[in-house]
Structures are given as structure tokens and as C-alpha cells.
Design a protein around this motif. Structure first.
Motif, PDB file in Angstrom:
ATOM      1  N   ASP A   1       0.834  -1.201   0.000  1.00 18.35           N
ATOM      2  CA  ASP A   1       0.000   0.000   0.000  1.00 18.35           C
ATOM      3  C   ASP A   1       0.866   1.248   0.000  1.00 18.35           C
ATOM      4  O   ASP A   1       1.829   1.342   0.757  1.00 18.35           O
ATOM      5  CB  ASP A   1      -0.914   0.026   1.234  1.00 18.35           C
ATOM      6  CG  ASP A   1      -2.023  -1.007   1.151  1.00 18.35           C
ATOM      7  OD1 ASP A   1      -2.338  -1.455   0.035  1.00 18.35           O
ATOM      8  OD2 ASP A   1      -2.559  -1.359   2.215  1.00 18.35           O
ATOM      9  N   GLY A   2       0.525   2.181  -0.861  1.00 21.12           N
ATOM     10  CA  GLY A   2       1.219   3.455  -0.901  1.00 21.12           C
ATOM     11  C   GLY A   2       2.374   3.517  -1.882  1.00 21.12           C
ATOM     12  O   GLY A   2       2.890   4.592  -2.161  1.00 21.12           O
ATOM     13  N   VAL A   3       2.787   2.367  -2.427  1.00 22.89           N
ATOM     14  CA  VAL A   3       3.899   2.358  -3.376  1.00 22.89           C
ATOM     15  C   VAL A   3       3.386   2.735  -4.763  1.00 22.89           C
ATOM     16  O   VAL A   3       2.447   2.133  -5.276  1.00 22.89           O
ATOM     17  CB  VAL A   3       4.591   0.980  -3.420  1.00 22.89           C
ATOM     18  CG1 VAL A   3       5.629   0.929  -4.534  1.00 22.89           C
ATOM     19  CG2 VAL A   3       5.231   0.673  -2.083  1.00 22.89           C
ATOM     20  N   GLU A   4       4.008   3.758  -5.336  1.00 22.77           N
ATOM     21  CA  GLU A   4       3.650   4.193  -6.680  1.00 22.77           C
ATOM     22  C   GLU A   4       4.496   3.477  -7.721  1.00 22.77           C
ATOM     23  O   GLU A   4       4.004   3.111  -8.795  1.00 22.77           O
ATOM     24  CB  GLU A   4       3.830   5.700  -6.808  1.00 22.77           C
ATOM     25  CG  GLU A   4       2.896   6.492  -5.918  1.00 22.77           C
ATOM     26  CD  GLU A   4       3.229   7.963  -5.857  1.00 22.77           C
ATOM     27  OE1 GLU A   4       4.025   8.448  -6.685  1.00 22.77           O
ATOM     28  OE2 GLU A   4       2.693   8.633  -4.957  1.00 22.77           O
ATOM     29  N   SER A   5       5.773   3.280  -7.426  1.00 26.65           N
ATOM     30  CA  SER A   5       6.656   2.565  -8.341  1.00 26.65           C
ATOM     31  C   SER A   5       7.863   2.038  -7.579  1.00 26.65           C
ATOM     32  O   SER A   5       8.187   2.525  -6.500  1.00 26.65           O
ATOM     33  CB  SER A   5       7.125   3.476  -9.484  1.00 26.65           C
ATOM     34  OG  SER A   5       7.963   4.496  -8.987  1.00 26.65           O
ATOM     35  N   ALA A   6       8.516   1.044  -8.178  1.00 22.78           N
ATOM     36  CA  ALA A   6       9.718   0.463  -7.579  1.00 22.78           C
ATOM     37  C   ALA A   6      10.667   0.083  -8.700  1.00 22.78           C
ATOM     38  O   ALA A   6      10.242  -0.389  -9.752  1.00 22.78           O
ATOM     39  CB  ALA A   6       9.369  -0.759  -6.744  1.00 22.78           C
ATOM     40  N   GLU A   7      11.954   0.297  -8.452  1.00 21.82           N
ATOM     41  CA  GLU A   7      12.972  -0.075  -9.412  1.00 21.82           C
ATOM     42  C   GLU A   7      14.100  -0.782  -8.669  1.00 21.82           C
ATOM     43  O   GLU A   7      14.659  -0.232  -7.725  1.00 21.82           O
ATOM     44  CB  GLU A   7      13.512   1.153 -10.133  1.00 21.82           C
ATOM     45  CG  GLU A   7      14.487   0.814 -11.228  1.00 21.82           C
ATOM     46  CD  GLU A   7      14.916   2.027 -12.023  1.00 21.82           C
ATOM     47  OE1 GLU A   7      16.043   1.996 -12.524  1.00 21.82           O
ATOM     48  OE2 GLU A   7      14.139   2.987 -12.128  1.00 21.82           O
ATOM     49  N   ALA A   8      14.402  -2.005  -9.108  1.00 18.65           N
ATOM     50  CA  ALA A   8      15.454  -2.793  -8.472  1.00 18.65           C
ATOM     51  C   ALA A   8      16.664  -2.865  -9.392  1.00 18.65           C
ATOM     52  O   ALA A   8      16.528  -2.892 -10.613  1.00 18.65           O
ATOM     53  CB  ALA A   8      14.946  -4.192  -8.161  1.00 18.65           C
ATOM     54  N   ASP A   9      17.856  -2.901  -8.784  1.00 17.83           N
ATOM     55  CA  ASP A   9      19.105  -2.997  -9.538  1.00 17.83           C
ATOM     56  C   ASP A   9      19.978  -4.064  -8.901  1.00 17.83           C
ATOM     57  O   ASP A   9      20.469  -3.888  -7.784  1.00 17.83           O
ATOM     58  CB  ASP A   9      19.816  -1.649  -9.526  1.00 17.83           C
ATOM     59  CG  ASP A   9      21.053  -1.635 -10.400  1.00 17.83           C
ATOM     60  OD1 ASP A   9      21.832  -2.616 -10.363  1.00 17.83           O
ATOM     61  OD2 ASP A   9      21.262  -0.635 -11.103  1.00 17.83           O
ATOM     62  N   ARG A  10      20.153  -5.178  -9.606  1.00 19.34           N
ATOM     63  CA  ARG A  10      20.926  -6.301  -9.059  1.00 19.34           C
ATOM     64  C   ARG A  10      22.401  -5.975  -8.908  1.00 19.34           C
ATOM     65  O   ARG A  10      23.069  -6.525  -8.042  1.00 19.34           O
ATOM     66  CB  ARG A  10      20.733  -7.546  -9.902  1.00 19.34           C
ATOM     67  CG  ARG A  10      21.297  -7.471 -11.310  1.00 19.34           C
ATOM     68  CD  ARG A  10      20.949  -8.730 -12.108  1.00 19.34           C
ATOM     69  NE  ARG A  10      21.410  -8.707 -13.461  1.00 19.34           N
ATOM     70  CZ  ARG A  10      20.719  -8.257 -14.497  1.00 19.34           C
ATOM     71  NH1 ARG A  10      19.515  -7.751 -14.305  1.00 19.34           N
ATOM     72  NH2 ARG A  10      21.219  -8.314 -15.713  1.00 19.34           N
ATOM     73  N   TYR A  11      22.923  -5.096  -9.760  1.00 16.85           N
ATOM     74  CA  TYR A  11      24.352  -4.761  -9.705  1.00 16.85           C
ATOM     75  C   TYR A  11      24.679  -3.895  -8.487  1.00 16.85           C
ATOM     76  O   TYR A  11      25.688  -4.101  -7.827  1.00 16.85           O
ATOM     77  CB  TYR A  11      24.789  -4.058 -10.989  1.00 16.85           C
ATOM     78  CG  TYR A  11      24.590  -4.910 -12.213  1.00 16.85           C
ATOM     79  CD1 TYR A  11      25.329  -6.079 -12.405  1.00 16.85           C
ATOM     80  CD2 TYR A  11      23.633  -4.569 -13.159  1.00 16.85           C
ATOM     81  CE1 TYR A  11      25.135  -6.882 -13.523  1.00 16.85           C
ATOM     82  CE2 TYR A  11      23.432  -5.365 -14.277  1.00 16.85           C
ATOM     83  CZ  TYR A  11      24.182  -6.516 -14.455  1.00 16.85           C
ATOM     84  OH  TYR A  11      23.977  -7.310 -15.560  1.00 16.85           O
ATOM     85  N   ASP A  12      23.814  -2.921  -8.206  1.00 17.28           N
ATOM     86  CA  ASP A  12      24.028  -2.048  -7.051  1.00 17.28           C
ATOM     87  C   ASP A  12      23.403  -2.606  -5.778  1.00 17.28           C
ATOM     88  O   ASP A  12      23.558  -2.035  -4.699  1.00 17.28           O
ATOM     89  CB  ASP A  12      23.466  -0.657  -7.332  1.00 17.28           C
ATOM     90  CG  ASP A  12      24.249   0.085  -8.396  1.00 17.28           C
ATOM     91  OD1 ASP A  12      25.453  -0.220  -8.580  1.00 17.28           O
ATOM     92  OD2 ASP A  12      23.662   0.969  -9.053  1.00 17.28           O
ATOM     93  N   LYS A  13      22.628  -3.692  -5.916  1.00 18.58           N
ATOM     94  CA  LYS A  13      21.958  -4.345  -4.789  1.00 18.58           C
ATOM     95  C   LYS A  13      21.023  -3.397  -4.051  1.00 18.58           C
ATOM     96  O   LYS A  13      21.000  -3.343  -2.824  1.00 18.58           O
ATOM     97  CB  LYS A  13      22.975  -4.951  -3.819  1.00 18.58           C
ATOM     98  CG  LYS A  13      23.833  -6.019  -4.447  1.00 18.58           C
ATOM     99  CD  LYS A  13      24.812  -6.598  -3.455  1.00 18.58           C
ATOM    100  CE  LYS A  13      25.659  -7.662  -4.123  1.00 18.58           C
ATOM    101  NZ  LYS A  13      26.630  -8.245  -3.220  1.00 18.58           N
ATOM    102  N   VAL A  14      20.238  -2.641  -4.833  1.00 16.07           N
ATOM    103  CA  VAL A  14      19.297  -1.702  -4.232  1.00 16.07           C
ATOM    104  C   VAL A  14      17.929  -1.802  -4.901  1.00 16.07           C
ATOM    105  O   VAL A  14      17.807  -2.277  -6.024  1.00 16.07           O
ATOM    106  CB  VAL A  14      19.779  -0.234  -4.327  1.00 16.07           C
ATOM    107  CG1 VAL A  14      21.069  -0.031  -3.578  1.00 16.07           C
ATOM    108  CG2 VAL A  14      19.890   0.220  -5.760  1.00 16.07           C
ATOM    109  N   ALA A  15      16.947  -1.316  -4.178  1.00 17.75           N
ATOM    110  CA  ALA A  15      15.612  -1.099  -4.719  1.00 17.75           C
ATOM    111  C   ALA A  15      15.213   0.313  -4.309  1.00 17.75           C
ATOM    112  O   ALA A  15      15.343   0.685  -3.141  1.00 17.75           O
ATOM    113  CB  ALA A  15      14.622  -2.115  -4.185  1.00 17.75           C
ATOM    114  N   ILE A  16      14.764   1.092  -5.290  1.00 21.54           N
ATOM    115  CA  ILE A  16      14.306   2.450  -5.052  1.00 21.54           C
ATOM    116  C   ILE A  16      12.782   2.442  -5.146  1.00 21.54           C
ATOM    117  O   ILE A  16      12.221   2.022  -6.161  1.00 21.54           O
ATOM    118  CB  ILE A  16      14.876   3.434  -6.099  1.00 21.54           C
ATOM    119  CG1 ILE A  16      16.399   3.315  -6.188  1.00 21.54           C
ATOM    120  CG2 ILE A  16      14.427   4.856  -5.792  1.00 21.54           C
ATOM    121  CD1 ILE A  16      17.130   3.688  -4.941  1.00 21.54           C
ATOM    122  N   VAL A  17      12.143   2.901  -4.079  1.00 21.82           N
ATOM    123  CA  VAL A  17      10.690   2.874  -4.003  1.00 21.82           C
ATOM    124  C   VAL A  17      10.160   4.298  -3.942  1.00 21.82           C
ATOM    125  O   VAL A  17      10.628   5.107  -3.129  1.00 21.82           O
ATOM    126  CB  VAL A  17      10.222   2.086  -2.757  1.00 21.82           C
ATOM    127  CG1 VAL A  17       8.711   2.041  -2.681  1.00 21.82           C
ATOM    128  CG2 VAL A  17      10.815   0.682  -2.759  1.00 21.82           C
TER     129      VAL A  17
END
Length: 66
Positions: A27-43
């Protein structure tokens, strides 16, 4: 609001998609982007509890932390 999570265990493009889809179910998430190389997810979105995001990633089979 932007939230960045550290995500361990992503090894391919499909892994990134699984993490993104799991996060976008919260709930509340508009978009998410994951990056396996940097080991991050930006929400993007208004999520009150970061633990909810971590739980979503863990339910998808990956390790997450702030």
C-alpha cells in the motif's frame, strides 16, 4: 517520498522484476525499481512503515534492509 532498500540475492533481470512487483504490491507504493548490480531497490510513494517494504521483499525470497 523516495525510499532506498539494500536487497541481497538478485542475480538476474527476472529477480529484479520479482522484487519490483513485490514492492509495488505494498500500500502506498507508486513505483519500484530494483538494480541487481548495485543491490538496491528504489521505491517511490508514501509508505509509512519501511518494515512493510522489507517484508514484501523477504516474502519474494530475497534479503532486504534499510
Amino acid at each position: 517520498m523516495t525510499t532506498e532498500l539494500t536487497v541481497e540475492g538478485m542475480t538476474c533481470e527476472k529477480c529484479e522484476e520479482v522484487v519490483e512487483e513485490a514492492l509495488e504490491m505494498a500500500d502506498g507504493v507508486e513505483s519500484a525499481e530494483a538494480d541487481r548490480y548495485d543491490k538496491v531497490a528504489i521505491v517511490e510513494g508514501s509508505v509509512d512503515d519501511i518494515d512493510t517494504l522489507i517484508e514484501q521483499v523477504e516474502l519474494a525470497g530475497y534479503e532486504a534492509s534499510e
